[in-house]
Design a protein around this motif. Structure first.
Motif, short mmCIF file in Angstrom:
data_model
loop_
_atom_site.label_atom_id
_atom_site.label_comp_id
_atom_site.label_asym_id
_atom_site.label_seq_id
_atom_site.Cartn_x
_atom_site.Cartn_y
_atom_site.Cartn_z
N LEU A 141 -34.04 3.54 -46.28
CA LEU A 141 -33.81 2.13 -45.98
C LEU A 141 -34.81 1.24 -46.73
O LEU A 141 -34.45 0.17 -47.23
N VAL A 172 -25.38 13.14 -47.32
CA VAL A 172 -24.44 12.64 -46.31
C VAL A 172 -24.21 11.15 -46.45
O VAL A 172 -23.07 10.66 -46.40
N TRP A 173 -25.30 10.38 -46.63
CA TRP A 173 -25.23 8.92 -46.58
C TRP A 173 -24.83 8.32 -47.94
O TRP A 173 -23.96 7.45 -48.03
N LEU A 174 -25.50 8.80 -49.01
CA LEU A 174 -25.28 8.21 -50.33
C LEU A 174 -24.26 8.98 -51.16
O LEU A 174 -23.88 8.53 -52.24
N LEU A 202 -29.97 13.63 -46.19
CA LEU A 202 -29.45 12.30 -45.90
C LEU A 202 -28.81 11.67 -47.14
O LEU A 202 -27.81 10.95 -47.04
N SER A 203 -29.40 11.95 -48.32
CA SER A 203 -28.82 11.44 -49.56
C SER A 203 -27.44 12.04 -49.79
O SER A 203 -26.53 11.38 -50.30
N ARG A 263 -30.18 -4.82 -41.52
CA ARG A 263 -30.76 -3.63 -42.14
C ARG A 263 -32.26 -3.55 -41.85
O ARG A 263 -32.81 -2.47 -41.64
N GLN A 282 -33.72 0.90 -50.34
CA GLN A 282 -32.61 -0.03 -50.48
C GLN A 282 -33.09 -1.48 -50.36
O GLN A 282 -32.68 -2.34 -51.14
N LEU A 309 -35.19 8.81 -43.09
CA LEU A 309 -34.21 7.74 -43.01
C LEU A 309 -34.86 6.38 -43.29
O LEU A 309 -34.29 5.54 -44.00
#
Length: 293
Positions: free
Chosen positions: A177, A125-127, A122-123, A81, A180, A173
């Motif tokens: 990351l 789609v990703w989260l 992105l939140s 990551r 996280q 993005l």
């Protein structure tokens, strides 16, 4: 500890986080101005190499000073990551620096300020986070702001304005990351590993077009590295005291710094479309931040 003292701790932490985040934004503006100065004489890969090289010592000192386990400064349970984050940050900087070489500092800054819109997408789609009507309104406002800055300022979405948009997307993005990784790794670890990755990758791009900087440019490169390294560390540190949604609107203060530095060092005066588009982008970011908060 008294009840009053205990109650004041959260507000003290929030104030500290806000000050640290504001400092990180100013340092980013200094880094951007330094990079623009250098892009007219040096390859982007060389600039990133020296930025990373000069950032490492100060990150190491700060990391050792603030780490509870200095021997494990580079230890992480999420190496892949970190590698992904480092590469995403590298893409962010490369596209941003190339755009800076060809476009005014304030214009590139305004376009990249649309990153909260991309963070929202992105939140989704990703989260898998839900997006409400007001947040979709923010998306529309943000994208409209980008159109105003690019399409209505004569740039007509050339490759350099598109690179600035790509930089905003990759920055969003990278921010996700970072958020996280902040849950498990220290700011020093995040900053150090990210900088090491950029140093190694940029060194691999060394070519015949690299050249030895002059004395004046050495100072600018040093400023670039110090400001970039400190911004990376301070940004990660600030997120330990305050949620990203609470300080996200402060990110837009970089437009004022960019306009001031662009005028002082490059004679650039932002046009009305830059300010109008910037206002729309800032409004969209504020809506996103308030909805998340």
């Amino acid at each position: 500890m008294s009840v009053t003292a205990a109650a004041s701790m959260p507000s003290q932490h929030k104030a500290r986080g806000i000050l640290l985040y504001s400092l990180a934004i100013f340092l980013l503006a200094v880094m951007d101005a330094s990079a623009k100065w250098l892009t007219h004489g040096y390859p982007v890969g060389e600039i990133i190499f020296f930025r990373s090289l000069f950032a490492l010592p100060i990150l190491l000192v700060l990391g050792l000073r603030h780490s509870s386990a200095p021997a494990r400064l580079l230890a992480t349970a999420h190496p892949w990551r970190h590698l992904l984050r480092g590469m995403v940050v590298l893409v962010t900087i490369v596209t941003f620096f190339i755009a800076l070489r060809h476009l005014p500092l304030a214009t590139v800054t305004v376009i990249t300020l649309s990153n909260p819109v991309f963070m929202l997408l992105l939140s989704l789609v990703w989260l898998g986070e839900r997006v409400g009507r007001r947040q979709w309104l923010a998306v529309v406002l943000g994208l409209l702001g980008v159109l105003v800055v690019c399409g209505w300022s004569g740039l007509q979405f050339n490759v350099y304005s598109l690179l600035a948009v790509g930089s905003a997307l990759s920055y969003a993005l990278a921010s996700l990351l970072t958020r996280q990784l902040s849950a498990t790794d220290s700011p020093a670890t995040i900053a150090m590993l990210g900088t090491l990755i950029m140093l190694i990758v940029s060194a691999l791009t060394a070519g015949s077009d690299w050249q030895l900087p002059g004395w004046g440019d050495w100072l600018v490169l040093l400023l670039l590295g110090l400001s970039g390294g400190l911004a990376n560390f301070v940004n990660a540190l600030s997120l330990r005291y305050v949620q990203l949604s609470a300080v996200a609107p402060l990110e837009y203060s970089i437009l004022l710094w960019a306009a001031a530095l662009g005028y002082l060092f490059f004679g650039e005066m932002p046009g009305i479309t830059t300010w109008l588009g910037g206002a729309l982008i800032i409004a969209s970011g504020v809506v996103v931040a308030r909805e998340k908060h």
